[in-house]
Design a protein around this motif. Structure first.
Motif, PDB file in Angstrom:
ATOM      1  N   TYR A 103       0.834  -1.202   0.000  1.00  0.00           N
ATOM      2  CA  TYR A 103       0.000   0.000   0.000  1.00  0.00           C
ATOM      3  C   TYR A 103       0.866   1.249   0.000  1.00  0.00           C
ATOM      4  CZ  TYR A 103       1.194   0.830   4.841  1.00  0.00           C
ATOM      5  OH  TYR A 103       1.902   1.094   5.990  1.00  0.00           O
TER       6      TYR A 103
ATOM      7  N   ASN B 113      -0.035   5.322   1.007  1.00  0.00           N
ATOM      8  CA  ASN B 113      -1.000   6.351   1.374  1.00  0.00           C
ATOM      9  C   ASN B 113      -0.711   7.628   0.595  1.00  0.00           C
ATOM     10  OD1 ASN B 113      -2.552   4.905   3.252  1.00  0.00           O
ATOM     11  ND2 ASN B 113      -1.029   5.218   4.840  1.00  0.00           N
TER      12      ASN B 113
ATOM     13  N   SER C  66       1.807  -4.501   3.624  1.00  0.00           N
ATOM     14  CA  SER C  66       0.674  -4.396   4.536  1.00  0.00           C
ATOM     15  C   SER C  66       0.833  -5.353   5.708  1.00  0.00           C
ATOM     16  CB  SER C  66      -0.623  -4.730   3.804  1.00  0.00           C
ATOM     17  OG  SER C  66      -1.681  -4.774   4.731  1.00  0.00           O
TER      18      SER C  66
ATOM     19  N   ILE D  91      -9.410  -2.664   4.560  1.00  0.00           N
ATOM     20  CA  ILE D  91      -8.931  -1.640   5.495  1.00  0.00           C
ATOM     21  C   ILE D  91     -10.004  -0.574   5.694  1.00  0.00           C
ATOM     22  CG2 ILE D  91      -7.834  -0.203   3.734  1.00  0.00           C
ATOM     23  CD1 ILE D  91      -5.452  -0.028   5.816  1.00  0.00           C
TER      24      ILE D  91
ATOM     25  N   MET E 252     -11.584   2.953   5.899  1.00  0.00           N
ATOM     26  CA  MET E 252     -11.198   4.190   5.217  1.00  0.00           C
ATOM     27  C   MET E 252     -11.488   5.413   6.086  1.00  0.00           C
ATOM     28  SD  MET E 252      -9.753   3.442   2.436  1.00  0.00           S
ATOM     29  CE  MET E 252      -9.618   5.100   1.826  1.00  0.00           C
TER      30      MET E 252
ATOM     31  N   TRP F   7      -7.179  10.318   6.068  1.00  0.00           N
ATOM     32  CA  TRP F   7      -5.742  10.207   5.792  1.00  0.00           C
ATOM     33  C   TRP F   7      -5.407   9.028   4.879  1.00  0.00           C
ATOM     34  CZ3 TRP F   7      -3.159   5.922   7.781  1.00  0.00           C
ATOM     35  CH2 TRP F   7      -3.833   5.205   8.758  1.00  0.00           C
ATOM     36  N   ARG F   8      -6.357   8.099   4.683  1.00  0.00           N
ATOM     37  CA  ARG F   8      -6.142   6.990   3.749  1.00  0.00           C
ATOM     38  C   ARG F   8      -6.848   7.212   2.416  1.00  0.00           C
ATOM     39  NH1 ARG F   8      -7.353   2.576   8.135  1.00  0.00           N
ATOM     40  NH2 ARG F   8      -5.263   2.167   8.897  1.00  0.00           N
ATOM     41  N   ASP F   9      -7.665   8.242   2.319  1.00  0.00           N
ATOM     42  CA  ASP F   9      -8.428   8.499   1.100  1.00  0.00           C
ATOM     43  C   ASP F   9      -7.471   8.678  -0.075  1.00  0.00           C
ATOM     44  OD1 ASP F   9     -10.610   9.002  -0.542  1.00  0.00           O
ATOM     45  OD2 ASP F   9     -10.671  11.127  -0.045  1.00  0.00           O
TER      46      ASP F   9
ATOM     47  N   GLN G   3      -5.612   5.922  -1.072  1.00  0.00           N
ATOM     48  CA  GLN G   3      -4.578   4.900  -0.896  1.00  0.00           C
ATOM     49  C   GLN G   3      -4.495   4.011  -2.130  1.00  0.00           C
ATOM     50  OE1 GLN G   3      -4.987   1.244   1.708  1.00  0.00           O
ATOM     51  NE2 GLN G   3      -3.573   2.449   2.978  1.00  0.00           N
TER      52      GLN G   3
END
Length: 97
Positions: free
Chosen positions: A38, A40, A49, A63, A65, A68-70, A72
């Protein structure tokens, strides 16, 4: 030696905030192992991962969402018992806007 045929590549996914974004790869072969990577948003490199985000015998990456992961990005390397490795397409996980 034949490469591992990818029966189904992972596909990008968009989910609500806090919901689990899931992507799955389907491959055919003996003794398959799956390693998910992954990246980010804002990172320059991919990381392996943790096992806590991998299910379905390793074939699914899941995972929750959050902002801060939008965006990824993820991909999977599938390796068979002979050490032949296939890298899937890279897909994006995001939140509905």
């Amino acid at each position: 030696m034949q490469p591992i045929p990818a029966q189904k590549q992972p596909e990008s996914a968009a989910v609500d905030t806090g919901a689990a974004a899931e992507v799955t790869v389907e491959a055919v072969g003996d003794g398959l192992t799956y390693t998910w990577y992954y990246k980010n948003p804002g990172n320059k490199k991919f990381y392996v991962s943790g096992d806590s985000f991998v299910t379905n015998g390793g074939a699914t990456y899941s995972i929750p969402m959050y902002a801060w992961r939008d965006g990824q990005e993820v991909y999977c390397e599938v390796t068979d018992a002979n050490g032949v490795t296939l890298q899937t397409n890279t897909v994006m996980l995001s939140m509905y806007k």
